[in-house]
Scaffold this active site. Structure first.
Site, PDB file in Angstrom:
ATOM      1  N   SER A   1       5.223  -6.891  -1.385  1.00  0.00           N
ATOM      2  CA  SER A   1       4.913  -6.961   0.041  1.00  0.00           C
ATOM      3  C   SER A   1       5.206  -8.353   0.582  1.00  0.00           C
ATOM      4  O   SER A   1       4.763  -9.355   0.017  1.00  0.00           O
ATOM      5  CB  SER A   1       3.438  -6.614   0.262  1.00  0.00           C
ATOM      6  OG  SER A   1       3.136  -6.655   1.635  1.00  0.00           O
TER       7      SER A   1
ATOM      8  N   ASN B   1      -5.180  -9.845  -7.759  1.00  0.00           N
ATOM      9  CA  ASN B   1      -5.342 -10.558  -6.501  1.00  0.00           C
ATOM     10  C   ASN B   1      -6.618 -11.380  -6.428  1.00  0.00           C
ATOM     11  O   ASN B   1      -6.685 -12.382  -5.735  1.00  0.00           O
ATOM     12  CB  ASN B   1      -5.282  -9.568  -5.331  1.00  0.00           C
ATOM     13  CG  ASN B   1      -6.116  -8.337  -5.571  1.00  0.00           C
ATOM     14  OD1 ASN B   1      -5.890  -7.589  -6.517  1.00  0.00           O
ATOM     15  ND2 ASN B   1      -7.106  -8.123  -4.723  1.00  0.00           N
TER      16      ASN B   1
ATOM     17  N   GLN C   1       1.063  -9.617  -5.976  1.00  0.00           N
ATOM     18  CA  GLN C   1       0.594 -11.009  -6.053  1.00  0.00           C
ATOM     19  C   GLN C   1       1.499 -11.886  -6.911  1.00  0.00           C
ATOM     20  O   GLN C   1       1.346 -13.104  -6.924  1.00  0.00           O
ATOM     21  CB  GLN C   1      -0.834 -11.059  -6.612  1.00  0.00           C
ATOM     22  CG  GLN C   1      -1.893 -10.566  -5.647  1.00  0.00           C
ATOM     23  CD  GLN C   1      -2.046 -11.450  -4.416  1.00  0.00           C
ATOM     24  OE1 GLN C   1      -1.653 -12.613  -4.396  1.00  0.00           O
ATOM     25  NE2 GLN C   1      -2.633 -10.889  -3.370  1.00  0.00           N
TER      26      GLN C   1
ATOM     27  N   THR D   1      13.201   4.920  10.926  1.00  0.00           N
ATOM     28  CA  THR D   1      14.193   3.898  11.253  1.00  0.00           C
ATOM     29  C   THR D   1      13.849   2.588  10.557  1.00  0.00           C
ATOM     30  O   THR D   1      12.706   2.147  10.589  1.00  0.00           O
ATOM     31  CB  THR D   1      14.242   3.686  12.780  1.00  0.00           C
ATOM     32  OG1 THR D   1      14.609   4.929  13.376  1.00  0.00           O
ATOM     33  CG2 THR D   1      15.248   2.618  13.174  1.00  0.00           C
TER      34      THR D   1
ATOM     35  N   CYS E   1     -14.758  -7.773   0.026  1.00  0.00           N
ATOM     36  CA  CYS E   1     -13.351  -8.139  -0.130  1.00  0.00           C
ATOM     37  C   CYS E   1     -12.550  -7.511   0.984  1.00  0.00           C
ATOM     38  O   CYS E   1     -11.544  -8.037   1.418  1.00  0.00           O
ATOM     39  CB  CYS E   1     -12.823  -7.809  -1.515  1.00  0.00           C
ATOM     40  SG  CYS E   1     -12.304  -6.145  -1.788  1.00  0.00           S
TER      41      CYS E   1
ATOM     42  N   THR F   1       0.845  -1.194   0.000  1.00  0.00           N
ATOM     43  CA  THR F   1       0.000   0.000   0.000  1.00  0.00           C
ATOM     44  C   THR F   1       0.880   1.243   0.000  1.00  0.00           C
ATOM     45  O   THR F   1       0.682   2.173  -0.799  1.00  0.00           O
ATOM     46  CB  THR F   1      -0.939   0.005   1.222  1.00  0.00           C
ATOM     47  OG1 THR F   1      -1.765  -1.169   1.172  1.00  0.00           O
ATOM     48  CG2 THR F   1      -1.817   1.248   1.247  1.00  0.00           C
TER      49      THR F   1
HETATM   50  C1  LIG Z   1      -2.284  -7.323  -0.638  1.00  0.00           C
HETATM   51  C2  LIG Z   1      -2.152  -6.424  -1.781  1.00  0.00           C
HETATM   52  C3  LIG Z   1      -1.809  -5.066  -1.612  1.00  0.00           C
HETATM   53  C4  LIG Z   1      -1.646  -4.448  -0.240  1.00  0.00           C
HETATM   54  O1  LIG Z   1      -0.452  -4.869   0.341  1.00  0.00           O
HETATM   55  P1  LIG Z   1      -0.086  -4.471   1.849  1.00  0.00           P
HETATM   56  O2  LIG Z   1       1.329  -4.875   1.985  1.00  0.00           O
HETATM   57  O3  LIG Z   1      -0.997  -5.280   2.701  1.00  0.00           O
HETATM   58  O4  LIG Z   1      -0.279  -3.026   1.995  1.00  0.00           O
HETATM   59  C5  LIG Z   1      -1.670  -4.291  -2.735  1.00  0.00           C
HETATM   60  N1  LIG Z   1      -1.844  -4.794  -3.963  1.00  0.00           N
HETATM   61  C6  LIG Z   1      -2.166  -6.080  -4.174  1.00  0.00           C
HETATM   62  C7  LIG Z   1      -2.349  -6.583  -5.560  1.00  0.00           C
HETATM   63  C8  LIG Z   1      -2.336  -6.938  -3.095  1.00  0.00           C
HETATM   64  O5  LIG Z   1      -2.671  -8.202  -3.295  1.00  0.00           O
END
Ligand SMILES: *Cc1c(COP(=O)(O)O)cnc(C)c1O
Length: 381
Positions: free
Chosen positions: A202, A154, A182, A240, A326, A74
């Site tokens: 992520s 996703n 994803q 940090t 969702c 995010t």
């Molecule tokens: C889960 C997801 C996010 C959000 O990721 P976070 O690390 O939880 O903020 C953004 N984009 C896609 C396609 C995701 O599947």
């Protein structure tokens, strides 16, 4: 009560025990602040961070210093989109994205549009959820600053033709960002092969800890930071550094990449079996997504003649997500399935099964049985 079978790995994954193990020394022994340049505590922590950066570069392409650690995808998406737009000097600025993007892309784009900072084009997709690169070509304007297009969806697992889009963008000198959250850890991802300028990822989507992600930014791409402070990460992300989480991200990615093909085909086989068990034996079931260009682990099905809420409510033994709610705060039908031509009713009567490393053949069989039984009960009513 026994816990339901978890088939929601696109929402999040458990942390691999080997990742927890790798993180431990960074919590306890090497607890120093990597920005502390005056003593060995800081040096040791900084070494761990630089090792992680180098590992990311060797696994995903790019240079170590092009990875900016963030709190997750995010934040990485917000930094990419707002960072590029705010770094522009021209008066008007045009941004292109796509209707099936995650909210973490659509919402920052919409905020910029609402605030009058950009003009926004949201491109449609075909029934499989794919974008036509020619649509991107046609949408480009002289003032287009950025195209943001996810690599893998996703909800459906559909993959966009990113390299083709990248070629079009490069010819016109337009920056391309991809939300690869994803895709990373599930399929091969290389920033050079994709031809993108910015890429978000992520850790918690690939068996790493929550609260850590990264934005890869090609050297020289102008970016304005979202946070002002100590000037960490070349001034692009003050705060940090979360050393244990960064080590966890690195280890999780290494583990995924070392077994990408094997695990990919294992999951694809399980996904195909689940698909066969549900699609072929139950009338009124349709698949959402692209039959060819897709992730190995994701299956999204619409159950035509049942009511969405009743369907999910009759499956308490399965932890899956539906084409509504969702996020639990938002019970609207999935914007992804709507963009693919589904009606609200169909979208709400859709289920996403996303499989992961702990998923077994027995779980797949059991899940299919549960769905079949639930549908039989609902149809009898
Ligand atoms: C889960 C997801 C996010 C959000 O990721 P976070 O690390 O939880 O903020 C953004 N984009 C896609 C396609 C995701 O599947």
């Amino acid at each position: 009560m026994a816990m339901p079978i978890y088939m929601d790995y696109n929402a999040t994954t458990p942390v691999d025990p080997r990742v927890v193990e790798a993180m431990r020394p960074a919590f306890e022994e090497h607890f120093g602040n990597p920005a502390s340049r005056t003593h060995p505590y800081g040096w040791a922590a900084a070494r761990l961070v630089e090792k992680a950066r180098a590992s990311l570069a060797s696994l995903l392409g790019g240079n170590p210093d092009e990875f900016i650690f963030t709190a997750g995808a995010t934040e990485a998406n917000n930094l990419a989109i707002k960072g590029v737009v705010w770094g522009r000097t021209g008066k008007t600025c045009h941004v292109i994205t796509c209707a099936t993007e995650h909210k973490a892309v659509l919402d920052p784009c919409r905020r910029l549009a609402r605030d009058g900072e950009v003009e926004l084009t949201i491109l449609p997709v075909d029934r499989c959820g794919r974008i036509d690169p020619q649509q991107v070509h046609k949408a480009l304007r002289p003032d287009t600053a950025l195209v943001s297009l996810m690599l893998a969806n996703n909800e459906t697992g559909t993959l966009h033709p990113l390299p083709e889009v990248a070629q079009i963008c490069r010819q016109r000198g337009v920056l391309l960002h991809t939300d690869a959250t994803q895709a990373v850890g599930k399929i091969p991802v290389n920033v050079h092969e994709l031809g993108v300028d910015l890429l978000s990822l992520s850790a918690h989507k690939f068996y790493g800890p929550k609260g850590i992600g990264a934005l890869w930014r090609r050297r020289g791409v102008p970016l304005v930071p979202l946070l002002d402070g100590g000037g960490h990460e070349q001034g692009l992300r003050s705060g940090t550094l979360a050393v244990p989480l960064i080590v966890g991200l690195q280890r999780a990615l290494e583990l995924c990449c070392s077994d990408l093909e094997c695990e990919g085909s294992r999951l694809a086989a399980l996904r195909d079996e689940l698909r066969r068990l549900l699609l072929n034996s139950i009338p009124g079931v349709e698949e959402n997504g692209d039959p060819q260009h897709r992730l190995p682990n994701t299956l999204n099905l619409t159950f035509r003649d049942v009511e969405g809420n009743a369907l999910l409510a009759s499956l308490p033994a399965l932890a899956i997500s539906s084409g509504s709610a969702c996020t639990s705060a938002d019970p609207a039908p999935s914007h992804v399935l709507l963009a693919m031509g589904r009606t609200s009713r169909e979208a709400q009567a859709s289920l996403r099964f996303s499989l992961g490393r702990p998923t077994t053949a027995a779980e797949v069989e059991k899940a299919a049985e549960l769905v079949r039984a639930a549908l039989a009960r609902l149809h009898r009513r």
